[in-house]
Scaffold this motif. Structure first.
Motif, PDB file in Angstrom:
ATOM      1  N   SER A 297       0.772  -1.201   0.101  1.00  0.00           N
ATOM      2  CA  SER A 297      -0.028   0.160  -0.073  1.00  0.00           C
ATOM      3  C   SER A 297       0.832   1.363  -0.133  1.00  0.00           C
ATOM      4  O   SER A 297       0.490   2.195  -0.549  1.00  0.00           O
ATOM      5  CB  SER A 297      -0.783   0.176   1.253  1.00  0.00           C
ATOM      6  N   GLY A 298       1.964   1.125   0.828  1.00  0.00           N
ATOM      7  CA  GLY A 298       2.784   2.167   0.816  1.00  0.00           C
ATOM      8  C   GLY A 298       3.510   2.725  -0.511  1.00  0.00           C
ATOM      9  O   GLY A 298       3.548   3.836  -0.953  1.00  0.00           O
ATOM     10  N   LEU A 299       3.845   1.479  -1.140  1.00  0.00           N
ATOM     11  CA  LEU A 299       4.545   1.755  -2.444  1.00  0.00           C
ATOM     12  C   LEU A 299       3.321   2.187  -3.509  1.00  0.00           C
ATOM     13  O   LEU A 299       3.863   3.301  -4.536  1.00  0.00           O
ATOM     14  CB  LEU A 299       5.182   0.399  -3.043  1.00  0.00           C
ATOM     15  N   ALA A 300       2.332   1.768  -3.582  1.00  0.00           N
ATOM     16  CA  ALA A 300       1.241   2.224  -4.401  1.00  0.00           C
ATOM     17  C   ALA A 300       0.784   3.805  -4.137  1.00  0.00           C
ATOM     18  O   ALA A 300       0.931   4.474  -5.032  1.00  0.00           O
ATOM     19  CB  ALA A 300       0.012   1.443  -4.227  1.00  0.00           C
ATOM     20  N   SER A 337       9.054   5.051  -2.968  1.00  0.00           N
ATOM     21  CA  SER A 337       8.492   4.958  -4.076  1.00  0.00           C
ATOM     22  C   SER A 337       8.286   6.244  -5.118  1.00  0.00           C
ATOM     23  O   SER A 337       8.017   6.298  -6.263  1.00  0.00           O
ATOM     24  CB  SER A 337       6.961   4.256  -4.036  1.00  0.00           C
ATOM     25  N   ALA A 338       7.462   7.418  -4.261  1.00  0.00           N
ATOM     26  CA  ALA A 338       7.646   8.577  -4.861  1.00  0.00           C
ATOM     27  C   ALA A 338       8.790   8.985  -5.502  1.00  0.00           C
ATOM     28  O   ALA A 338       8.513   9.707  -6.625  1.00  0.00           O
ATOM     29  CB  ALA A 338       6.828   9.628  -3.771  1.00  0.00           C
ATOM     30  N   LYS A 339       9.763   8.760  -4.819  1.00  0.00           N
ATOM     31  CA  LYS A 339      10.989   9.445  -5.530  1.00  0.00           C
ATOM     32  C   LYS A 339      11.201   8.971  -7.007  1.00  0.00           C
ATOM     33  O   LYS A 339      12.028   9.483  -7.770  1.00  0.00           O
ATOM     34  CB  LYS A 339      12.196   9.102  -4.429  1.00  0.00           C
ATOM     35  N   ARG A 340      10.929   7.802  -7.158  1.00  0.00           N
ATOM     36  CA  ARG A 340      11.385   7.063  -8.446  1.00  0.00           C
ATOM     37  C   ARG A 340      10.566   7.598  -9.466  1.00  0.00           C
ATOM     38  O   ARG A 340      10.713   7.465 -10.716  1.00  0.00           O
ATOM     39  CB  ARG A 340      11.037   5.483  -8.226  1.00  0.00           C
TER      40      ARG A 340
END
Length: 378
Positions: A297-300, A337-340
């Motif tokens: 969920s955090g990655l999404a 995840s956001a940084k990517r």
């Protein structure tokens, strides 16, 4: 309890009228200053409007009663008229209703918590909502009287089950505290409260992400952009929550299928008792299923955060609604995840921070929104 029905309406979130925007510019000046009394000329300069326009608008506010004007000419000072009445913010979280009382200057006078039936247990019946009002009535003595207006942050657990819940709750609060009532969604109120109270977000353009499903709220100066399920065809439609990534819904589904997890023991075998806090707590204790749910969920949410940040270009992203708990790794997964997926110009500039208000965020935000609304009513 007052027998007279009070007015109930939604907050003016994103006004288009020039007059309302002038009012918000002036309100923004008051919020950014420590001093409680400001020279009219300073208000004009910092709001970016002419002295004549500022003078005309402030005089209208004075006639409405919520601003006081003293002196004359170059020595004219403007301040809030706290004698007009207090402001109440009402929010909900789990089995609690949070009540925040402010004066018109924005100072918190009183905070209170009232036990209510857990929101996850409600079926949306009118009788249940009236029961919540009775619980608030039993705990309102400490709040005193003399309220000018009340703001309610509506939890989805109520509005999603009964379309009439807003009317019943707002009417009940209005009668209890003998004042007019304004309403908005929980995410909008919480986001507004968090933006104003965080050291790294105060006064800056923010993207607030509510819960693990990422209901988005964008706040730029005093303009608020939100979305509900009826939003269509505009940028704000992208602020809708991604319910398919709900940690709670997925956990309930897997438990019902018999997947082994300590979550079952934590809720005493009652699947309906599974909450975001429960799953995050299980992840902290290294439950394998909970850890996997939090990570996915955090990655999404990180992907979603990057997408919205690229679109709205905020200075700060605030994660709130329960995901900000330090003992889980949820925020770290979001950041990674956001940084990517962020545009290069945002990678080193955008800050991602946890909310600071916890369960009180929506009640504090609802009260603050009442202050904001004053400047759009003249």
């Amino acid at each position: 309890m007052s027998k007279k029905k009070k007015s109930v309406r939604f907050f003016s979130i994103h006004p288009d009228e020039e007059k309302a925007q002038i009012g918000l510019s002036i309100f923004n000046v008051f919020k950014s200053e420590v001093e409680t009394s400001l020279p009219l000329r300073e208000i004009s300069l910092k709001a970016g409007i002419s002295y004549g326009t500022a003078s005309e608008y402030v005089n209208l506010c004075g006639k409405s009663g919520f601003l006081k004007i003293s002196g004359s000419g170059q020595d004219e000072l403007v301040s809030f008229n706290d004698s007009l009445g207090k402001i109440l913010g009402v929010g909900f979280k789990g089995d609690r209703s949070f009540l925040t009382v402010m004066d018109l200057s924005g100072k918190v006078i009183t905070r209170a918590q009232v036990g209510v039936r857990h929101l996850s247990e409600l079926k949306g019946r009118n009788k249940e909502i009236k029961g919540i009002i009775e619980e608030i009535k039993n705990g309102m003595e400490a709040l005193g009287t003399g309220f000018y207006s009340a703001g309610i942050a509506l939890p989805e657990e109520l509005t999603g089950k009964n379309p009439r819940s807003m009317d019943i709750l707002a009417d009940g609060i209005g009668r209890l505290f003998d004042c007019d009532v304004l309403v908005t969604g929980e995410a909008t109120a919480a986001g507004y409260g968090e933006r104003d109270c965080g050291d790294r977000s105060r006064g800056r353009d923010v993207l607030y992400m509510h819960l693990d499903i990422g209901t988005g709220v964008v706040i730029k100066r005093e303009m608020i952009f939100e979305a509900d399920d009826s939003s269509n065809g505009e940028d704000k439609a992208y602020l809708r929550p991604w319910r398919q990534f709900s940690i709670v819904s997925t956990a309930k589904s897997l438990v019902n299928k018999g997947v082994g997890t300590s979550i079952v023991n934590m809720v005493g075998g009652d699947v309906n008792g599974i909450t975001l806090e429960i799953v995050l707590g299980a992840a902290k204790d290294h439950d394998e299923l909970a850890e996997d749910l939090v990570r996915r969920s955090g990655l999404a949410l990180g992907v979603r955060t990057a997408y919205l940040a690229n679109m709205f270009n905020p200075a700060v992203v605030i994660l709130g609604g329960g995901t900000e708990r330090e003992q889980s790794n949820f925020i770290q997964f979001v950041k990674e995840s956001a940084k990517r997926f962020l545009m290069k110009k945002l990678v080193d500039k955008l800050e991602v921070v946890p909310g600071v208000l916890g369960a009180e965020a929506s009640s504090i935000g609802a009260a603050s929104l009442c202050r904001r609304e004053l400047f759009m009513e003249v």
